[in-house]
Design a protein around this motif. Structure first.
Motif, short mmCIF file in Angstrom:
data_model
loop_
_atom_site.label_atom_id
_atom_site.label_comp_id
_atom_site.label_asym_id
_atom_site.label_seq_id
_atom_site.Cartn_x
_atom_site.Cartn_y
_atom_site.Cartn_z
N THR A 158 0.82 -1.22 0.00
CA THR A 158 0.00 0.00 0.00
C THR A 158 0.86 1.27 0.00
O THR A 158 0.36 2.35 -0.34
N SER A 159 2.14 1.13 0.38
CA SER A 159 3.01 2.31 0.38
C SER A 159 3.18 2.88 -1.03
O SER A 159 3.38 4.09 -1.19
N MET A 160 3.09 2.02 -2.07
CA MET A 160 3.18 2.50 -3.44
C MET A 160 2.01 3.43 -3.75
O MET A 160 2.18 4.47 -4.41
N ASP A 166 0.66 11.06 -2.47
CA ASP A 166 1.43 12.16 -1.88
C ASP A 166 2.12 13.00 -2.95
O ASP A 166 2.35 14.20 -2.75
N LEU A 167 2.47 12.36 -4.07
CA LEU A 167 3.14 13.08 -5.16
C LEU A 167 2.16 13.80 -6.07
O LEU A 167 2.56 14.40 -7.07
N GLY A 168 0.86 13.74 -5.72
CA GLY A 168 -0.14 14.51 -6.48
C GLY A 168 -0.90 13.72 -7.52
O GLY A 168 -1.65 14.32 -8.30
N ALA A 169 -0.74 12.42 -7.56
CA ALA A 169 -1.46 11.61 -8.54
C ALA A 169 -2.94 11.52 -8.16
O ALA A 169 -3.28 11.43 -6.97
N LEU A 175 -4.80 4.16 -10.24
CA LEU A 175 -5.36 2.91 -10.79
C LEU A 175 -4.65 2.49 -12.07
O LEU A 175 -4.26 1.32 -12.22
N THR A 176 -4.48 3.44 -13.00
CA THR A 176 -3.95 3.10 -14.33
C THR A 176 -2.43 3.01 -14.38
O THR A 176 -1.89 2.30 -15.24
N LYS A 177 -1.73 3.74 -13.49
CA LYS A 177 -0.27 3.79 -13.58
C LYS A 177 0.45 3.07 -12.45
O LYS A 177 1.67 2.87 -12.52
N VAL A 178 -0.31 2.65 -11.41
CA VAL A 178 0.31 1.95 -10.30
C VAL A 178 -0.29 0.56 -10.12
O VAL A 178 0.41 -0.46 -10.19
#
Length: 267
Positions: A158-160, A166-169, A175-178
């Motif tokens: 879950t840290s990802m 936190d980086l503004g995503a 959902l789509t990039k992680v």
């Protein structure tokens, strides 16, 4: 220790022999010029030529492939959404209930599922044919996809997700990039499992097919009831080879996805 390993190897060899001997026996006699499965008289490809000259059978093959691809694609989308919904359920009781309901569909007998769909389609007025078969295949494939995708979601840290937020995503970017890139092996596994289940299914399909539409499994059953024909052997051989290609393709895809990130990069 070595003796136990030899016994286990012999046991596995016997099991594989029992499983695969009938298949190879069927494939061997698909090249028999004698027309029977009792004595091999000579090598021929006539049964394969007859198979490809049968326009009706080729249409059934096309129907089967279309149903399998469509149901696998749609059930993969729904299965991924379902796995995410189960994982992010706030209450553990709700999560366990959803997972139990999903598992019940997997272990339920195909005859009960097929009969239930037949009754449902009859009540709501859906004509038996392409649409009814597609809906039925999607329904029994979705739980399989959920089972294949959910473990990949649960092993993801879950840290990802928190780092991306936190980086503004946005949640869509998360959902789509992680999430989706991380669970891609599970998605491919679910798709291929749904595809093979759809191609192989007979019991459910037998209940929901109508006049003028059928799939290979139902057609092979009807051909076998009329009498032994080596056309069935030829068709079954091609199906087995196609299934093996899918399995090998899935193996290489998963192997590629599981490869370490730095492997093969030249310094």
């Amino acid at each position: 220790m070595k003796k136990k390993m030899k016994l286990s190897a012999v046991y596995l060899a016997i099991i594989f022999l029992i499983l695969y001997a009938p298949i190879f026996y069927l494939m061997f006699y698909s090249f028999n010029s004698g027309g029977t499965m009792y004595r091999f008289e000579g090598f021929t490809l006539n049964w394969y030529r007859e198979l490809f000259d049968d326009t009706r059978l080729l249409i059934i093959v096309l129907n089967t492939v279309i149903i399998a691809l469509l149901s696998a694609a749609i059930s993969t989308i729904l299965g991924v959404a379902g796995a995410l919904a189960i994982y992010y359920a706030r209450r553990q009781r709700v999560k366990n209930t959803l997972l139990s309901l999903n598992n019940v569909l997997i272990v339920s007998p195909d005859v009960i599922i097929g009969a239930s769909f037949l009754i449902l389609f009859t009540i709501i007025g859906i004509k038996l044919g392409f649409v009814s078969v597609l809906f039925a295949h999607i329904a029994f494939s979705v739980p399989i996809v959920v089972i294949m995708v959910l473990p990949k979601i649960e092993e993801m840290s879950t840290s990802m997700i928190y780092a991306a937020l936190d980086l503004g995503a946005s949640r869509w970017d998360v959902l789509t990039k992680v999430i989706l890139p991380y669970i891609t092996p599970g998605i491919f596994a679910g798709f291929f499992m749904a595809l093979t289940y759809s191609l192989d299914d007979f019991a459910v399909t037998f209940f929901v097919t109508g006049n003028g539409f059928t799939t290979l499994s139902v057609e092979i059953y009807s051909l076998a009831r009329r009498g032994v024909s080596l056309n069935i052997n030829a068709l079954s051989t091609l199906l087995f080879i196609f299934t093996m290609i899918l399995v090998i393709g899935y193996y290489f895809i998963t192997k590629r996805n599981n490869r370490p990130a730095g492997l093969g990069v030249k310094k």
